[in-house]
Enzyme design. Structure first.
Site, mmCIF file in Angstrom:
data_model
loop_
_atom_site.group_PDB
_atom_site.id
_atom_site.type_symbol
_atom_site.label_atom_id
_atom_site.label_comp_id
_atom_site.label_asym_id
_atom_site.label_seq_id
_atom_site.Cartn_x
_atom_site.Cartn_y
_atom_site.Cartn_z
ATOM 1 N N HIS A 106 -3.383 -5.554 2.376
ATOM 2 C CA HIS A 106 -3.161 -5.636 3.814
ATOM 3 C C HIS A 106 -3.728 -6.962 4.318
ATOM 4 C CE1 HIS A 106 -2.009 -1.415 4.332
ATOM 5 N NE2 HIS A 106 -3.045 -1.051 3.594
ATOM 6 N N CYS A 153 0.813 -1.212 0.000
ATOM 7 C CA CYS A 153 0.000 0.000 0.000
ATOM 8 C C CYS A 153 0.854 1.273 0.000
ATOM 9 C CB CYS A 153 -0.981 -0.028 1.174
ATOM 10 S SG CYS A 153 -2.365 1.139 1.012
#
Length: 245
Positions: A194, A94
């Site tokens: 994630h 990310c």
């Protein structure tokens, strides 16, 4: 055999349990009798790229990325670029993925210039792309289904010389437009996933570890199998859940 892992900015970039990726890599190496060391390097702490085989960068919010710009400009960005070109293995999640790119332009036009280690750029949007998702990695990245959790407002676009890590099956991925997810360049594995990523995706984890071992030792036997009953159960549960949506 031994692998040395560098965890970059662990005190700043650690959303949604991203540290679990470090724990998983360490355990899967040790369970196979492979020695491993993990060092943490944050703001103001230099890195010796020759010392490490794997670099991990977790996710963070936009303001946290801004905090890191001065440290990256002071030399760490140059070191990271050199490590990428030297084909060191990177796992970037990310915000860490975005930081490896050229720049992030916020939705209101402010541009943050990042490392430029891989040819991608990110454009901020007002609406977030959030939720459980899954993608199939390319043949070069194992041709396996990966399940994870994404939460980002930035839309990332790949340059012509950058391959996606995979193609989205459910969810948004890089930008919600072209079905690409993540990026592969040399030995960089970058993704929005994630969750954390590796505990429930052991096939991808072992590919990353195998890549590091082959780079360091030139030739290495395939990794010994582990009992991944729980890991596969977690993966398959989420995959089935996403298929129903």
């Amino acid at each position: 055999m031994r692998l040395n892992i560098c965890h970059l900015y662990p005190d700043i970039l650690n959303l949604y349990g991203d540290r679990g990726n470090i724990i998983t890599m360490k355990r899967r190496l040790e369970d196979r009798g492979i020695a491993v060391t993990v060092d943490e390097r944050s703001i103001g702490q230099p890195i010796d790229i020759d010392q490490y085989d794997i670099f991990f960068i977790g996710g963070g919010q936009d303001f946290e990325q801004e905090v890191l710009l001065r440290d990256l400009a002071a030399g760490k960005g140059r070191d990271i670029r050199a490590a990428v070109e030297d084909e060191k293995v990177f796992l970037a999640i990310c915000g860490g993925y975005q930081m490896l790119g050229q720049y992030y332009k916020t939705w209101d036009g402010e541009q943050l210039d990042f490392i430029g280690a891989i040819n991608v750029h990110t454009i901020g949007a007002k609406e977030r792309m959030i939720g459980n998702y899954m993608y199939r990695t390319t043949p070069e990245s194992g041709d396996t289904i990966v399940v994870g959790f994404e939460n980002h407002s930035g839309k990332t676009y790949l340059g012509a010389d950058i391959a996606p890590l995979g193609m989205v099956l459910q969810g948004f991925g890089n930008n919600g437009e072209d079905q690409t997810e993540g990026a592969r360049y040399k030995n960089v594995f970058a993704t929005y996933s994630h969750g954390s990523l590796l505990p429930k995706n052991p096939v991808l984890c072992d590919l990353i570890l195998q890549t590091a071992l082959r780079r360091k030792y030139d030739r290495v036997e395939p990794l010994a199998p582990l009992d991944d009953t729980l890991e596969h159960a977690a993966h398959d549960y989420m995959q089935q859940r996403l298929h129903k949506t």
